[in-house]
Design a protein around this motif. Structure first.
Motif, PDB file in Angstrom:
ATOM      1  N   ARG A  54      -6.003   0.487  -7.888  1.00 45.37           N
ATOM      2  CA  ARG A  54      -4.917   1.297  -8.432  1.00 45.37           C
ATOM      3  C   ARG A  54      -4.223   0.630  -9.609  1.00 45.37           C
ATOM      4  O   ARG A  54      -3.599   1.300 -10.427  1.00 45.37           O
ATOM      5  N   LEU A 107     -14.657   0.969  -1.622  1.00 44.05           N
ATOM      6  CA  LEU A 107     -13.353   1.535  -1.310  1.00 44.05           C
ATOM      7  C   LEU A 107     -13.386   2.700  -0.329  1.00 44.05           C
ATOM      8  O   LEU A 107     -12.440   2.875   0.433  1.00 44.05           O
ATOM      9  N   TYR A 112       0.828  -1.202   0.000  1.00 43.41           N
ATOM     10  CA  TYR A 112       0.000   0.000   0.000  1.00 43.41           C
ATOM     11  C   TYR A 112       0.862   1.252   0.000  1.00 43.41           C
ATOM     12  O   TYR A 112       0.619   2.218  -0.746  1.00 43.41           O
ATOM     13  N   ASP A 118      -9.754   4.611   2.486  1.00 41.53           N
ATOM     14  CA  ASP A 118      -8.527   5.246   2.021  1.00 41.53           C
ATOM     15  C   ASP A 118      -8.820   6.653   1.515  1.00 41.53           C
ATOM     16  O   ASP A 118      -9.499   6.820   0.498  1.00 41.53           O
ATOM     17  N   LEU A 154      -7.533   7.974  -2.366  1.00 40.31           N
ATOM     18  CA  LEU A 154      -8.084   7.483  -3.629  1.00 40.31           C
ATOM     19  C   LEU A 154      -8.678   8.622  -4.436  1.00 40.31           C
ATOM     20  O   LEU A 154      -9.234   9.580  -3.883  1.00 40.31           O
ATOM     21  N   CYS A 156      -7.846  -1.939  -2.532  1.00 40.35           N
ATOM     22  CA  CYS A 156      -7.233  -0.670  -2.931  1.00 40.35           C
ATOM     23  C   CYS A 156      -6.130  -0.900  -3.950  1.00 40.35           C
ATOM     24  O   CYS A 156      -5.999  -0.148  -4.930  1.00 40.35           O
TER      25      CYS A 156
END
Length: 540
Positions: A213, A343, A82, A400, A403, A209
Motif C-alpha cells: 500500500r 498478497l 493495518y 487480505d 487489496l 500488505c
C-alpha cells in the motif's frame, strides 16, 4: 533662479490572481470440472437482489483478530497499522478481538453488522471457525463432496440447513443464495514449512500488505496465464477465451495454453518471472499440481512451490482443492506464505474454480478490491447449467480481501502560481509573496502538502524537511531580502504517499527595481523634479 528639489515616493502594487495463482488419471478427472460445450447447455443467469455494496458511501469493514493473537504486542501494533492503512484507503475499518465459538456465531455477528453498519467485508486474522457443506454426486459433472464453505459466512439471508443426515454439515441451501458481503482469511496455522511461528507469519504478512500500500512492494503490471491440456479449447477460442478474461485489467500478459508448451519445465521457467498476477488452470489435489504431458502426469508439489517462493503478488487458481486450508500446506497457503511478496490467492476448497471470470477481472480493472470483485462475480456470473451451481461453493479468498491489484502510489505535482509575483522572469517590490496551487488528481485524495522556501532551485521536499499545510494557498509572513527565491511544494495523499517530484516556483524580490525621474514644467516659477522611487534616494 532658484531650483527646488522635491522627493516624491510612490508605491504601486498590481495583484494577479491565478487558479489555477501420483494419482490415477480417473481420480484427477473426477476432481476437476471440464466445461460442457456451450452450444449444448442452457445458460441461466441469476441476478442480484441487493446492491448495498455499490451504494455504501463510506464502506464499513471489520477486522477480526483471534483473542490469543491479540495478546501479542507485536501483532497488535501490526494490526493497528493495518487498520490505519484501510482507513487511509477509504474504509471505516472497525476492530473486533473477542472470542467466537462457532461458524454460526460468526455469521450472526456478520448479520448484525450488516444490518446496523451496512457492512461491506471482513478479514479474519487467525484461526476462526468454518462451516462445512455437502453435496451429492452429479454424474458427469462432479463427485459428491464435503468441504469448507465460506459462502455460509457471506450469504447472510439464505437458508442453510443440515437435513440428511443431521451431522453438523450443511446439505441444503435455499432462498436468496448470493453473498451480501465478502471475506478473506489470514491464517497460516496449517503451514508446516519454514521455521516461523504463526504469529511471525502473520506479522510478516501484514508488513507485506503495508509495504504494498505504500508503494514499496510492486511488480510490473502484467499477468501470466497457464492453462493445461484439458482446457486448451477453452483457452484458444474454440469454446471460450479464458486468458482473454484478464484483458481489461492486464492488457500486458503472457498466455501459455498450447499442449506443446504446458509442461513442467515451462511452468518452472515462468513461475519465477516478474509478473504481478498468475492465473493457473491445472488438475490438482490440495497439495500437488498435475500437468498432463503426452498422456502422462508431471507433478509440482507444495514443497517445490515453497522452495521456489514465486514472486507473484496475486493468484487465481482454477485448481481443485488448492484452497483447502484444512490440509497442511495446501497449495494456496503455500503460495501465500512462502514468498516475501504474495498478497492474496483466490481458489476453491473443493473441486472447482472460477468460470465466467471476465466479470471478476472487469471489476479489478475498475480498481475494485479483490473481495468486491469476487462478491460481484457471485452476483453476476452465468451458470453453464443449474447442475454446476454447487461447483462454485468452495470459492474463497486467502489473504487480505481489501487489496486492489493496482495501488496508486504516484502523487502528481501541484500547479503553482503567485498572485503577488506572477511572472518568474520579472522583479517585484513586495517582500512577502503569496502562493496558490491546484490540488492534483489522485485516486486516494490529497490530504495536504509539504513546502520549503529557499534560494536553491533544485530543493526536493520530503516529510522530514518540509512544513505541512492542508490549504491550497500560503502567504509568507516573514519579509524576504532582495534576490531570487524558490517556493518548493509536494502533495501527500490519504495513503501517506508523498510526491516524488517537487513543484518549484521562482520569485524575484527587488525593492529598488524602479527609479525614474520625470521633469515637469515650471510650477510657480520653479522647476519641479518628480522622482518615482522605492527604497532608495534619488540622485541628482
Amino acid at each position: 533662479m532658484k531650483f527646488r528639489t522635491m522627493h516624491v515616493s510612490f508605491l504601486i502594487i498590481f495583484l494577479f490572481l491565478f487558479s489555477s495463482l501420483s494419482v490415477s488419471e480417473a481420480t484427477i478427472r473426477d476432481s476437476q470440472y471440464q466445461p460442457s460445450t456451450l452450444s449444448t447447455v442452457p445458460i441461466i443467469t441469476l441476478q442480484p437482489t441487493s446492491n448495498a455494496l455499490e451504494k455504501a458511501q463510506q464502506p464499513v469493514v471489520r477486522i477480526l483478530v483471534h483473542p490469543d493473537l491479540w495478546q501479542n504486542t507485536t501483532i497488535q501494533n501490526a494490526v493497528v497499522e493495518y487498520q490505519q492503512d484501510l482507513n487511509d484507503q477509504g474504509f471505516n475499518a472497525l476492530l473486533y478481538t473477542s472470542a467466537v465459538g462457532s461458524a454460526e456465531t460468526l455469521r450472526a455477528l456478520f448479520q448484525s453488522w450488516y444490518s446496523s453498519e451496512n457492512l461491506e467485508g471482513v478479514v479474519l486474522i487467525g484461526q476462526y471457525p468454518q462451516a462445512y457443506f455437502h453435496h451429492d454426486e452429479v454424474p458427469n459433472y462432479y463427485p459428491a463432496e464435503t468441504f469448507i464453505c465460506d459462502l455460509f459466512l457471506t450469504d447472510l439471508d439464505g437458508v442453510w440447513e443440515d437435513l440428511d443426515p443431521v451431522d453438523g454439515v450443511y446439505d441444503s441451501h435455499t432462498g436468496e443464495i448470493h453473498p451480501e458481503i465478502y471475506l478473506g482469511r489470514i491464517d497460516p496455522s496449517s503451514r508446516t514449512f519454514g521455521s516461523l511461528s504463526v504469529e511471525e507469519e502473520i506479522y510478516r504478512y501484514l508488513k507485506k500488505c503495508h509495504a504494498y500500500r505504500q508503494g514499496e512492494l510492486s511488480r510490473p503490471h502484467k499477468a501470466l496465464t497457464f492453462v493445461d491440456d484439458d482446457w486448451e479449447a477453452w483457452a484458444n477460442g474454440t469454446y471460450d477465451n479464458w486468458p482473454g478474461w484478464l484483458s481489461s485489467t492486464y492488457p500486458k500478459r503472457m498466455d501459455i495454453f498450447k499442449r506443446a508448451d504446458t509442461y513442467k519445465d515451462v511452468w518452472l521457467e515462468y513461475v519465477t518471472k516478474n509478473y504481478e498476477w498468475f492465473h493457473l488452470c491445472a488438475h490438482s489435489s490440495a497439495t500437488t499440481h498435475y500437468l498432463k504431458v503426452d498422456g502422462m502426469w508431471q507433478t509440482i508439489t507444495n514443497a517445490e512451490i515453497n522452495n521456489l517462493a514465486p514472486p507473484f503478488l496475486f493468484y487465481n487458481l482454477y485448481c481443485c482443492h488448492a484452497a483447502d486450508w484444512d490440509t497442511n500446506d495446501s497449495l494456496a497457503v503455500t503460495y501465500l506464505y512462502s514468498s516475501s511478496s504474495s498478497l492474496a490467492v483466490v481458489g476453491s476448497t473443493k473441486s472447482g474454480g472460477m468460470l465466467g471470470g471476465n466479470h471478476f477481472y472487469s471489476q479489478l480493472a475498475q480498481n475494485k478490491t479483490i473481495g468486491f470483485a469476487l462478491y460481484s462475480w457471485f452476483q453476476n456470473f452465468e451458470y453453464y447449467t443449474t447442475y454446476y451451481l454447487e461447483f462454485f461453493y468452495g470459492m474463497s479468498i486467502l489473504g487480505d480481501p481489501f487489496l486492489t491489484n493496482d495501488i496508486d502510489c504516484t502523487v502528481l505535482k501541484p500547479q503553482l502560481s503567485s498572485p503577488t509575483h506572477p511572472d518568474p522572469s520579472k522583479k517585484y517590490l513586495k517582500t512577502k509573496p503569496e502562493f496558490t496551487w491546484t490540488e492534483p488528481t489522485d485516486a486516494h485524495s490529497i490530504v495536504g502538502y509539504y513546502y520549503l522556501l529557499d534560494q536553491d532551485p533544485t530543493t526536493k521536499v520530503t516529510k522530514d524537511t518540509g512544513i505541512f499545510v492542508n490549504d491550497t494557498s500560503l502567504k509568507i509572513t516573514q519579509r524576504l531580502e532582495n534576490g531570487t527565491w524558490y517556493f518548493h511544494l509536494v502533495a501527500e495523499d490519504s495513503l501517506g504517499n508523498i510526491g516524488k517530484n517537487t513543484a518549484h516556483f521562482k520569485v524575484n524580490v527587488n525593492q529598488v527595481a524602479l527609479r525614474k525621474i520625470i521633469i515637469s514644467s515650471s510650477v510657480g516659477g520653479a522647476v519641479v523634479f518628480i522622482a518615482l522611487a522605492v527604497g532608495g534616494k534619488m540622485k541628482k
